[in-house]
Structures are given as C-alpha cells and as structure tokens.
Design an enzyme around this catalytic site. Structure first.
Site, PDB file in Angstrom:
ATOM      1  N   GLY A   7     -13.073 -48.805  15.592  1.00 46.61           N
ATOM      2  CA  GLY A   7     -13.065 -49.215  14.062  1.00 46.61           C
ATOM      3  C   GLY A   7     -12.306 -50.421  14.076  1.00 46.61           C
ATOM      4  CB  ILE A   8     -11.950 -53.264  16.530  1.00 44.44           C
ATOM      5  CG1 ILE A   8     -11.116 -54.388  16.652  1.00 44.44           C
ATOM      6  CG2 ILE A   8     -13.468 -53.821  16.501  1.00 44.44           C
ATOM      7  CD1 ILE A   8     -10.854 -55.008  18.088  1.00 44.44           C
ATOM      8  CD  GLN A  11      -5.977 -51.812   5.199  1.00 49.29           C
ATOM      9  OE1 GLN A  11      -6.164 -52.314   4.202  1.00 49.29           O
ATOM     10  NE2 GLN A  11      -5.650 -50.599   5.480  1.00 49.29           N
ATOM     11  CG  ASP A  12      -5.418 -49.258   9.461  1.00 54.31           C
ATOM     12  OD1 ASP A  12      -5.039 -50.024   8.606  1.00 54.31           O
ATOM     13  OD2 ASP A  12      -5.219 -48.230   9.611  1.00 54.31           O
ATOM     14  CG  ASP A  59     -22.798 -44.290  15.543  1.00 54.11           C
ATOM     15  OD1 ASP A  59     -23.190 -45.217  14.665  1.00 54.11           O
ATOM     16  OD2 ASP A  59     -22.052 -43.406  15.343  1.00 54.11           O
ATOM     17  CB  ALA A  83     -12.915 -42.507  10.159  1.00 50.45           C
ATOM     18  CB  SER A  85     -11.829 -44.602   6.251  1.00 49.06           C
ATOM     19  OG  SER A  85     -12.336 -45.838   5.365  1.00 49.06           O
ATOM     20  CB  THR A 126      -5.423 -39.336   6.293  1.00 46.70           C
ATOM     21  OG1 THR A 126      -5.138 -39.470   4.989  1.00 46.70           O
ATOM     22  CG2 THR A 126      -6.394 -38.055   6.413  1.00 46.70           C
ATOM     23  CD  GLU A 128      -6.392 -38.491   0.436  1.00 50.43           C
ATOM     24  OE1 GLU A 128      -7.081 -37.470  -0.414  1.00 50.43           O
ATOM     25  OE2 GLU A 128      -6.016 -39.362  -0.407  1.00 50.43           O
ATOM     26  CE1 TYR A 150     -11.233 -40.341   5.696  1.00 50.20           C
ATOM     27  CE2 TYR A 150      -9.186 -39.464   4.352  1.00 50.20           C
ATOM     28  CZ  TYR A 150      -9.655 -40.190   5.328  1.00 50.20           C
ATOM     29  OH  TYR A 150      -8.676 -41.140   5.949  1.00 50.20           O
ATOM     30  CE  LYS A 154      -9.907 -39.945   9.147  1.00 51.57           C
ATOM     31  NZ  LYS A 154      -9.732 -40.669  10.704  1.00 51.57           N
ATOM     32  NE  ARG A 185      -6.952 -49.310   1.359  1.00 51.22           N
ATOM     33  CZ  ARG A 185      -7.417 -48.269   2.124  1.00 51.22           C
ATOM     34  NH1 ARG A 185      -8.226 -48.261   3.163  1.00 51.22           N
ATOM     35  NH2 ARG A 185      -6.670 -47.133   1.614  1.00 51.22           N
TER      36      ARG A 185
END
Ligand code: NDP
Ligand code: GDP
Length: 337
Positions: A7-8, A11-12, A59, A83, A85, A126, A128, A150, A154, A185
């Site tokens: 997930g590079i 955002q994170d 993937d 993810a 997300s 998360t 969530e 989601y 998670k 973001r």
C-alpha cells in the site's frame, strides 16, 4: 534495515516512506499494476526519496507473490497498509473488500510465517472495528462491534494477526488507528473532498460541494503523526495492539466551516436534512446535502483513548484540528496554482 511497505501508493505509504527514508531504511514498495503504470502518491515524493524506493508489482490477493517476495527479501520490518480502505465502497462491493482485506492479510502473515519468521509486521487495523461503541472513549479493551463490510474485514484481519502472533510466536503489532488525513488523502474521503472543493470554489472552477451527513463526528488527526506511531510499534521487544487518535471529536460541519474560513468565507446554515444548505457572506450557496453520500449505517460516538500509546510508545499527535485543515487547504490551493 530493510522494510517492505504494502500500500505504498496510498496516503500512509507516502508519509511512511518519508519517515523510513529519513532513518536510512532500504524500502521495497508493493504496488498493484494498473494500465497507466502509475504509482499513486509515490510520484508525489521528493525525487531523492522516490528514486531510492524499489517498486515490486504484485496484488494482495496473490499468495504466491507474497511467498516468493518474503523468501527472497526477508525484510526486518513489513508494514501491511494495503487495503480496500473506503467504507462507502465496501457497502457497494463487500465481496472484493473481503477478498483484498481478509485473504490479502492472510497471504501476508502466511508468507512471513513460512519464509521470514524474524520479520516484524505492522497491521493497519482501524477504529471502524468499534462500530457503535457502548463506551467512550475507546481503547484496546473496548468491545468490537463492526458496522460496515470494511470494518468486518478489518476485524477479521485483526483477529488473524492476533492468532498468528500467539500461535506462532510472531512479532505483529496492530495499530487501531482513528481517522488520519493529509494533503495526499484520497479525494473521496470527506476531508479531502471538502478541501479540494474549497480550493476550486476559490479558483472559480466549482460552485458548491455536495456532502452527506454533516453531523457525523470523527476523531481526525494528521497522517504524518500516525506513521510515526506505526514505526514506534515495531521498535519494541514484542508485538502489541495500540490505539492512536487525538481524543478530540469534530463534525463534518465543523470541518467544512473551518475549511471555508481558510479562504475568508463564513458559512451560515439553513434548512434541514437533505434540504440543508450552507451559504457564504454574499448569500451564495457553497454547501449542499445529497442523500447519495449518506451511509446505510453510520458509526458514531468514536473517540480515541490513546493513553497506552502515550505511556508505552511515548507517542503524541503534534498537529491540531485547525492546523490539519490549514495544511490541507493551503496544499490544494497551491496545486491549483
Ligand atoms: P489508501 O486507500 O490511501 O491506500 C491503500 C493502499 O492499498 C493503496 O496503495 C492501494 O493501491 C493499495 N491496495 C488496495 N488494494 C490492493 C490490492 N489488491 N493489492 C495491492 N495493493 C492494494 O489508505 P491509507 O493510506 O489512508 O490507509 C492505510 C491503511 O490504514 C489501510 O489499510 C486503511 O484501511 C488503514 N486505516 C486508515 C485510516 C485512515 O484514516 N487513513 C484509519 C484506520 C486504518 P492503489 O493505489 O492501487 O489503489
Ligand atoms: P471513514 O470514516 O473512513 O468512513 O472516512 P470518510 O471520510 O469517508 O467519512 C467520514 C465521515 O464523513 C463519515 O461519517 C461519513 O458518513 C461522513 N460524510 C459526510 N458527507 C460525506 C461525503 O460527502 N463523503 C464521505 N466520504 N463521507 C461523508
């Protein structure tokens, strides 16, 4: 030190790459191929950092890819950020959300277990997962009652990593992160949607922004602070679970008001429900409500209790709600020239 970041291109991944590059890590970034061969936020990194990152295309749903990757690279650390997300999308496409977020996480932990037992892993869990919490604020002991596909996915990832940690004595840290935002973001998340719209309204290329539930409340922090917490979670003797958040709640309405303030507009609200509008001092409508942006289920009552992270990791958020909005609006104004 060598780190793999899944997930590079998100955002994170952007902020974590900056952080690890500053600490002289060798970074291997996992990107899924797309037809235009773009690499998302990696392209926004300063050239020196971008050029130092080795991109491997693969993937999350490909178990064989991760097995070979871990067998070959044996990194010191692996940050599993990739993810599906977006909560809203997960209601429309739950199956693909489960594939990527649950099977994908299983592929990563299995590859570490089989080929690189010494790798320390971070899993992006998360807030969530709390769903509609019965107690507030929430910490590592709060009951988890997810309220979206989601969040369910998670939660499955979270219990997978906890099970592997105990069963196979692996170093895995779970970050239960509350919302964190930034100038990179994704544009469909409400914060960036607002700040990008505000910049376009100022430039005269957009008339108004359409939003969903204006009274939804979130604990919003700045992403750069949160990736620092991720790194700290992997510098301990053992993997553990940590809540990261600011401990402050704000509504979407407040986020919009503060964003418009950055371009000198004061918003007055009138009407109710889907008929509510926000007008500026000249009487121009700049915010409308559209029911298409409401969720089938809303999670509310979220508020972080990051006491454990503060005590053990010495982690503290450094950017306030107002500073976050300033950073985001200024960046979006700048990118419009
Ligand atoms: P983003 O949506 O910005 O990034 C997600 C990344 O995952 C992207 O690089 C995306 O690639 C990649 N990805 C998605 N599907 C696949 C796949 N099938 N194979 C390989 N890569 C894939 O998320 P953030 O950076 O904001 O968040 C990082 C992690 O933290 C996520 O797991 C998120 O769920 C979690 N999280 C985030 C919070 C937040 O407020 N930001 C709060 C709590 C948890 P592509 O660019 O191709 O889409
Ligand atoms: P999330 O917390 O990961 O779902 O992040 P989002 O930024 O997508 O949503 C944050 C909150 O804003 C949720 O409670 C949404 O219901 C609310 N919201 C209100 N209007 C909008 C909108 O137009 N888009 C999005 N994405 N969320 C909205």
């Amino acid at each position: 030190m060598k780190a793999i970041i899944t997930g590079i291109s998100g955002q994170d991944g952007y902020f974590l790459s900056k952080l690890l590059n500053g600490k002289d890590y060798e970074i291997v970034g996992i990107v899924r191929r797309n037809s235009s061969m773009t690499t998302g936020t990696v392209e926004q990194l300063p050239a020196k950092i971008r050029d130092s990152i080795r991109i491997e295309y693969g993937d999350l749903t490909d178990a064989g890819f991760f097995a070979k990757l871990l067998e070959r690279e044996k990194p010191d650390e692996l940050y599993h950020l990739a993810a599906q997300s977006f909560v809203g999308y997960s209601f429309q496409n739950p199956a693909s959300t489960y594939d990527v977020n649950i099977s994908g996480t299983l592929n990563v932990v299995n590859a570490i277990k089989e080929y690189s037992q010494k790798t320390k892993m971070y899993f992006a869990a998360t807030s969530e997962m709390f769903g509609q919490p019965e107690t507030t604020p929430q910490n590592e002991e709060t009951v988890l009652k997810p309220r979206s596909p989601y969040a369910v996915s998670k939660l499955a990832g979270y219990w997978t990593t906890k099970t592997y940690r105990e069963a196979y004595n692996m170093y895995i840290a779970n970050g239960i992160l509350f919302n964190h935002e930034s100038e990179v973001r994704g544009p469909e998340f409400v914060t960036r949607k607002i700040t990008m719209s505000v910049a376009r309204i100022k430039a005269g290329t957009q008339d108004y922004v359409e939003l969903g539930n204006l009274d939804a409340r979130k604990d919003w922090g700045y992403a750069a602070d949160y990736v620092n917490g991720m790194w700290k979670m992997l510098q301990m003797d053992n993997g553990d679970d940590f809540v990261l958040g600011t401990g402050e709640l704000h509504t979407v309405r407040e986020f919009a008001e503060e964003s418009f303030k950055q371009i000198g507009m004061d918003i007055t609200w009138s009407g109710e429900g889907v008929d509510e509008i926000g007008t500026n001092q000249s009487g121009k409508v700049v915010v409308k409500v559209n029911k298409k942006f409401f969720r089938p289920l809303e999670s509310d009552n979220y508020l972080a209790d990051p006491a454990k992270a503060k005590r053990i990791l010495k982690w503290n958020p450094s950017i306030s709600f107002k500073q976050l909005i300033k950073i985001m609006v200024e960046s979006d104004l700048k990118s419009l020239g």
